[in-house]
Design a protein around this motif. Structure first.
Motif, PDB file in Angstrom:
ATOM      1  N   VAL A 123       2.888  -4.739   4.843  1.00  0.00           N
ATOM      2  CA  VAL A 123       2.580  -6.358   5.280  1.00  0.00           C
ATOM      3  C   VAL A 123       3.583  -7.232   4.937  1.00  0.00           C
ATOM      4  O   VAL A 123       3.617  -7.451   3.722  1.00  0.00           O
ATOM      5  CB  VAL A 123       1.251  -6.803   5.125  1.00  0.00           C
ATOM      6  CG1 VAL A 123       0.752  -8.142   5.652  1.00  0.00           C
ATOM      7  CG2 VAL A 123      -0.130  -5.678   5.429  1.00  0.00           C
ATOM      8  N   ASP A 124       4.387  -7.845   5.932  1.00  0.00           N
ATOM      9  CA  ASP A 124       5.057  -8.780   5.358  1.00  0.00           C
ATOM     10  C   ASP A 124       4.644 -10.441   5.881  1.00  0.00           C
ATOM     11  O   ASP A 124       4.145 -10.251   7.103  1.00  0.00           O
ATOM     12  CB  ASP A 124       6.296  -8.929   6.376  1.00  0.00           C
ATOM     13  CG  ASP A 124       7.481  -7.810   5.652  1.00  0.00           C
ATOM     14  OD1 ASP A 124       7.354  -7.339   4.725  1.00  0.00           O
ATOM     15  OD2 ASP A 124       8.262  -7.172   6.769  1.00  0.00           O
ATOM     16  N   THR A 154      -2.317  -3.425  -4.701  1.00  0.00           N
ATOM     17  CA  THR A 154      -1.110  -3.382  -3.780  1.00  0.00           C
ATOM     18  C   THR A 154      -0.035  -3.729  -4.534  1.00  0.00           C
ATOM     19  O   THR A 154      -0.089  -3.785  -5.949  1.00  0.00           O
ATOM     20  CB  THR A 154      -1.223  -4.896  -2.922  1.00  0.00           C
ATOM     21  OG1 THR A 154      -0.125  -4.854  -2.005  1.00  0.00           O
ATOM     22  CG2 THR A 154      -1.185  -6.081  -3.891  1.00  0.00           C
ATOM     23  N   SER A 155       1.231  -3.325  -4.192  1.00  0.00           N
ATOM     24  CA  SER A 155       2.282  -3.492  -4.985  1.00  0.00           C
ATOM     25  C   SER A 155       3.374  -4.434  -4.057  1.00  0.00           C
ATOM     26  O   SER A 155       3.078  -4.229  -2.867  1.00  0.00           O
ATOM     27  CB  SER A 155       2.962  -2.130  -5.360  1.00  0.00           C
ATOM     28  OG  SER A 155       3.359  -1.520  -4.063  1.00  0.00           O
ATOM     29  N   VAL A 156       4.334  -4.782  -4.707  1.00  0.00           N
ATOM     30  CA  VAL A 156       5.121  -5.568  -4.117  1.00  0.00           C
ATOM     31  C   VAL A 156       6.552  -4.871  -3.786  1.00  0.00           C
ATOM     32  O   VAL A 156       6.985  -4.098  -4.430  1.00  0.00           O
ATOM     33  CB  VAL A 156       5.703  -6.974  -4.728  1.00  0.00           C
ATOM     34  CG1 VAL A 156       6.519  -7.601  -4.167  1.00  0.00           C
ATOM     35  CG2 VAL A 156       4.475  -7.776  -5.162  1.00  0.00           C
ATOM     36  N   GLY A 157       6.910  -4.753  -2.612  1.00  0.00           N
ATOM     37  CA  GLY A 157       8.137  -4.171  -1.986  1.00  0.00           C
ATOM     38  C   GLY A 157       9.307  -4.945  -2.284  1.00  0.00           C
ATOM     39  O   GLY A 157       9.356  -6.345  -2.423  1.00  0.00           O
ATOM     40  N   ARG A 177       7.055 -12.899   1.485  1.00  0.00           N
ATOM     41  CA  ARG A 177       6.522 -11.820   0.510  1.00  0.00           C
ATOM     42  C   ARG A 177       6.262 -10.358   1.060  1.00  0.00           C
ATOM     43  O   ARG A 177       5.479 -10.632   2.172  1.00  0.00           O
ATOM     44  CB  ARG A 177       5.705 -12.348  -0.304  1.00  0.00           C
ATOM     45  CG  ARG A 177       5.075 -11.156  -1.396  1.00  0.00           C
ATOM     46  CD  ARG A 177       4.184 -11.854  -2.403  1.00  0.00           C
ATOM     47  NE  ARG A 177       3.892 -10.599  -3.487  1.00  0.00           N
ATOM     48  CZ  ARG A 177       2.687 -10.706  -4.264  1.00  0.00           C
ATOM     49  NH1 ARG A 177       2.105 -11.828  -4.388  1.00  0.00           N
ATOM     50  NH2 ARG A 177       2.517  -9.951  -5.177  1.00  0.00           N
ATOM     51  N   ARG A 178       6.582  -9.282   0.672  1.00  0.00           N
ATOM     52  CA  ARG A 178       6.120  -8.140   1.343  1.00  0.00           C
ATOM     53  C   ARG A 178       4.974  -7.433   0.284  1.00  0.00           C
ATOM     54  O   ARG A 178       5.339  -7.393  -0.957  1.00  0.00           O
ATOM     55  CB  ARG A 178       7.244  -6.969   1.311  1.00  0.00           C
ATOM     56  CG  ARG A 178       6.755  -5.642   1.691  1.00  0.00           C
ATOM     57  CD  ARG A 178       8.095  -4.926   2.034  1.00  0.00           C
ATOM     58  NE  ARG A 178       8.217  -5.212   3.733  1.00  0.00           N
ATOM     59  CZ  ARG A 178       9.544  -4.613   4.273  1.00  0.00           C
ATOM     60  NH1 ARG A 178      10.208  -3.654   3.660  1.00  0.00           N
ATOM     61  NH2 ARG A 178       9.605  -5.014   5.250  1.00  0.00           N
ATOM     62  N   PHE A 179       3.795  -7.041   0.904  1.00  0.00           N
ATOM     63  CA  PHE A 179       3.081  -6.211   0.234  1.00  0.00           C
ATOM     64  C   PHE A 179       2.852  -4.758   0.776  1.00  0.00           C
ATOM     65  O   PHE A 179       3.212  -4.523   1.811  1.00  0.00           O
ATOM     66  CB  PHE A 179       1.630  -6.974   0.468  1.00  0.00           C
ATOM     67  CG  PHE A 179       1.700  -8.433   0.140  1.00  0.00           C
ATOM     68  CD1 PHE A 179       1.171  -8.693  -0.924  1.00  0.00           C
ATOM     69  CD2 PHE A 179       2.133  -9.204   1.294  1.00  0.00           C
ATOM     70  CE1 PHE A 179       1.077 -10.362  -1.251  1.00  0.00           C
ATOM     71  CE2 PHE A 179       2.024 -10.692   1.032  1.00  0.00           C
ATOM     72  CZ  PHE A 179       1.683 -11.090  -0.353  1.00  0.00           C
ATOM     73  N   GLU A 180       2.581  -3.985  -0.363  1.00  0.00           N
ATOM     74  CA  GLU A 180       2.663  -2.613   0.089  1.00  0.00           C
ATOM     75  C   GLU A 180       1.270  -1.979  -0.471  1.00  0.00           C
ATOM     76  O   GLU A 180       0.835  -2.279  -1.485  1.00  0.00           O
ATOM     77  CB  GLU A 180       3.826  -1.918  -0.480  1.00  0.00           C
ATOM     78  CG  GLU A 180       3.793  -0.201   0.010  1.00  0.00           C
ATOM     79  CD  GLU A 180       4.973   0.388  -0.425  1.00  0.00           C
ATOM     80  OE1 GLU A 180       5.086   1.401  -1.123  1.00  0.00           O
ATOM     81  OE2 GLU A 180       6.180  -0.196  -0.333  1.00  0.00           O
ATOM     82  N   PHE A 181       0.581  -1.266   0.454  1.00  0.00           N
ATOM     83  CA  PHE A 181      -0.772  -0.575   0.234  1.00  0.00           C
ATOM     84  C   PHE A 181      -0.865   0.880   0.301  1.00  0.00           C
ATOM     85  O   PHE A 181      -0.130   1.576   0.790  1.00  0.00           O
ATOM     86  CB  PHE A 181      -1.874  -1.319   1.155  1.00  0.00           C
ATOM     87  CG  PHE A 181      -2.097  -2.659   1.104  1.00  0.00           C
ATOM     88  CD1 PHE A 181      -2.775  -3.341   0.134  1.00  0.00           C
ATOM     89  CD2 PHE A 181      -0.801  -3.480   1.815  1.00  0.00           C
ATOM     90  CE1 PHE A 181      -2.885  -4.696   0.103  1.00  0.00           C
ATOM     91  CE2 PHE A 181      -0.924  -5.045   1.680  1.00  0.00           C
ATOM     92  CZ  PHE A 181      -1.977  -5.621   0.853  1.00  0.00           C
ATOM     93  N   ILE A 183       2.710 -12.844  10.419  1.00  0.00           N
ATOM     94  CA  ILE A 183       2.426 -11.424   9.573  1.00  0.00           C
ATOM     95  C   ILE A 183       3.128 -10.384  10.600  1.00  0.00           C
ATOM     96  O   ILE A 183       2.980 -10.401  11.719  1.00  0.00           O
ATOM     97  CB  ILE A 183       0.787 -11.357   9.815  1.00  0.00           C
ATOM     98  CG1 ILE A 183       0.043 -12.579   9.134  1.00  0.00           C
ATOM     99  CG2 ILE A 183       0.220  -9.999   9.183  1.00  0.00           C
ATOM    100  CD1 ILE A 183      -1.207 -12.625   9.215  1.00  0.00           C
ATOM    101  N   ALA A 184       3.684  -9.470   9.902  1.00  0.00           N
ATOM    102  CA  ALA A 184       4.165  -8.249  10.516  1.00  0.00           C
ATOM    103  C   ALA A 184       3.550  -7.148   9.498  1.00  0.00           C
ATOM    104  O   ALA A 184       3.611  -7.242   8.450  1.00  0.00           O
ATOM    105  CB  ALA A 184       5.614  -8.229  10.467  1.00  0.00           C
ATOM    106  N   ILE A 185       3.051  -6.324  10.514  1.00  0.00           N
ATOM    107  CA  ILE A 185       2.571  -5.060   9.828  1.00  0.00           C
ATOM    108  C   ILE A 185       3.156  -3.756  10.176  1.00  0.00           C
ATOM    109  O   ILE A 185       3.645  -3.328  11.101  1.00  0.00           O
ATOM    110  CB  ILE A 185       0.993  -4.935  10.178  1.00  0.00           C
ATOM    111  CG1 ILE A 185       0.029  -6.100  10.066  1.00  0.00           C
ATOM    112  CG2 ILE A 185       0.439  -3.395   9.641  1.00  0.00           C
ATOM    113  CD1 ILE A 185      -1.092  -6.054  10.736  1.00  0.00           C
TER     114      ILE A 185
END
Length: 120
Positions: free
Chosen positions: A84-85, A117-120, A47-51, A77-79
């Motif tokens: 954030v993935d 947050t939103s999901v990318g 899952r990708r998270f966007e801030f 975790i990748a930033i």
């Protein structure tokens, strides 16, 4: 089982020597974590998270780290600045375990507790 049901469970130590979930079982559990995607022939959950910015992304990663430590199950975790993935899989078995879906549901709950947050 629902996402709420998964998030109320706890990860159990995986000692290896067991088969990973079948693709069919992974798809079944994935229904309870609909924002997450199965990848790599249903051996990874992503899952990708966007801030808003880098600081909020890091705050989220730190909250994920707390939950991961409590559960004894840790994501990759990748930033990428404000993105954030998270990739979940159980290294000892080379694929997915119920623990991966439990942790995914717990991460989803973090967002319910503190949105932004939103999901990318």
């Amino acid at each position: 089982m629902s996402s709420e049901g998964l998030s109320s469970k706890h990860c159990v130590p995986c000692r290896g020597g067991i088969p990973p979930l079948t693709a069919e079982k992974a798809r079944e559990l994935a229904r309870d974590t609909p924002q997450w995607r199965l990848e790599e022939n249903a051996t990874r959950l992503k899952r990708r998270f966007e801030f808003e910015d880098f600081k909020k992304a890091i705050e989220f990663v730190n909250r994920v780290a707390e939950v991961a430590e409590q559960e004894g199950h840790h994501p990759d975790i990748a930033i990428h600045y404000n993105q954030v993935d998270l990739i979940l899989w159980t290294h000892k078995i080379g694929g997915l375990h119920e623990n991966d879906f439990i942790l995914a549901a717990k991460v989803d709950r973090l967002l319910e507790e503190r949105p932004g947050t939103s999901v990318g």
